[in-house]
Design an enzyme around this catalytic site. Structure first.
Site, PDB file in Angstrom:
ATOM      1  CG  HIS A  26      -0.853  -8.818   0.180  1.00 10.74           C
ATOM      2  ND1 HIS A  26      -0.427  -7.510   0.090  1.00 10.74           N
ATOM      3  CD2 HIS A  26      -2.193  -8.777  -0.067  1.00 10.74           C
ATOM      4  CE1 HIS A  26      -1.451  -6.727  -0.188  1.00 10.74           C
ATOM      5  NE2 HIS A  26      -2.531  -7.483  -0.300  1.00 10.74           N
TER       6      HIS A  26
ATOM      7  CE1 TYR B 162      -3.072  -3.002   0.317  1.00 11.68           C
ATOM      8  CE2 TYR B 162      -3.313  -2.573   2.651  1.00 11.68           C
ATOM      9  CZ  TYR B 162      -3.615  -3.325   1.538  1.00 11.68           C
ATOM     10  OH  TYR B 162      -4.477  -4.397   1.652  1.00 11.68           O
TER      11      TYR B 162
END
Length: 330
Positions: free
Chosen positions: A148, A50
């Site tokens: 992830h 992010y």
């Protein structure tokens, strides 16, 4: 998990404060996280992905000032951030937001591409990722580590290498809980079957608009794996009572059929005095496998709005009507 983690019904997702799609100043990011805390949210999720670490740095700066035992923090592993050689000089601070002649991140975050992501599901890579996340966060531990996007990169390698590495970290006490952060219900089911996972962070697959076509949630109940439900608004399609023609779904333009279904749902909700976003948010908690619904925000007002929607009373007659029309599963 050594002891149940108290996530609460509503969690905070940190992609937005990593400048997802558009930049925001540090002051707004800080205000958003503070608003989440003031609203009673005590579960915070972030990831190196992010904003090339920006989300972790911003989140950490706020949480460093909070009692560590009062919140639960998760981050993700599987991508390492490697500086671009020659892009910036060595004395440039790593959290630079703007830089002349530096390209922007090509993966949807409005930040200078001072680093690049490298997939690494190895034990060494996962340990390095966690250590670097702790440095960016400025904290001594995270509670949960998720592998992830294994479905995006290499699911087989994630199951073969990544999940055993996470199990080892948990056995060593470096994290309290492990899981996968994933978009595919099918891939999530494979991971649940392959390892002893505490949690699955499932993005956009158990929503008012659609539900998994595989027995993922049922298996999670059987195995004691909690589901952190993210993407309850299906990328914005369910985020407004009046569904616009240009609504987004799965990070792109929503197909006409999805827009029409969302409008059908909104019409039924309105008959019972409930707005579509409220129903969408609360539906995300209705399955017994789901332990938390986590949402992001781009303003403090969005945080307060989501908290109010989660606390609102939704009549059982609404769910019964949606069930009668076969718009939700029994």
């Amino acid at each position: 998990m050594s002891a149940p983690l108290r996530l609460g019904s509503l969690g905070f997702g940190g992609a937005g404060i990593g400048n997802l799609y558009r930049a925001m100043p540090d002051s707004r990011a800080t205000a958003i996280v503070e608003a989440a805390w003031d609203a009673g949210i005590r579960y915070f999720d972030t990831a190196p992905h992010y904003g090339l670490g920006l989300s972790e740095r911003r989140l950490g700066r706020v949480l460093q000032g909070k009692p560590r035992h009062e919140f639960v923090l998760s981050t993700k592993v599987g991508r390492l951030l490697v500086p671009h050689q020659g892009v910036l000089t060595g004395d440039t601070p790593p959290d630079i937001r703007t830089a002349q002649d530096v390209p922007r991140d090509p993966e949807g975050f409005d930040v200078p591409a001072v680093s690049r992501r490298i997939w690494d599901f190895s034990e060494q890579g996962i340990r390095q990722s966690l250590e670097e996340s702790l440095e960016r966060l400025g904290l001594d531990h995270v509670d949960i580590a998720y592998l992830h996007d294994a479905d995006v990169h290499d699911l087989a390698a994630g199951i073969r290498d990544g999940l055993p590495a996470l199990e080892k970290l948990r056995s060593e006490g470096l994290v309290r809980a492990i899981g996968v952060g994933i978009n595919s219900a099918e891939a999530a089911l494979e991971c649940v079957e392959a390892a002893s996972l505490d949690l699955v962070m499932l993005a956009g697959r158990y929503t008012l608009l659609e539900q998994p076509q595989v027995p993922l949630l049922e298996r999670c109940v059987e195995k004691g794996t909690g589901v952190v439900n993210v993407g309850a608004y299906n990328s914005g399609l369910l985020a407004r009572q009046d569904v616009p023609d240009d609504a987004h779904y799965n990070y792109g333009q929503a197909p006409h059929a999805k827009i029409e279904r969302a409008r059908q749902l909104a019409g039924i909700c309105a008959r019972f005095g409930v707005e579509l976003p409220t129903a969408a948010l609360q539906f995300g908690l209705r399955h017994p496998a789901v332990v938390n619904v986590t949402v992001g925000a781009t303003s403090p007002d969005q945080i307060r709005d989501n908290a109010a929607r989660m606390a609102e009373e939704v009549p059982g007659e609404l769910w019964a009507e949606l069930l009668r029309q076969e718009l939700i599963p029994s």
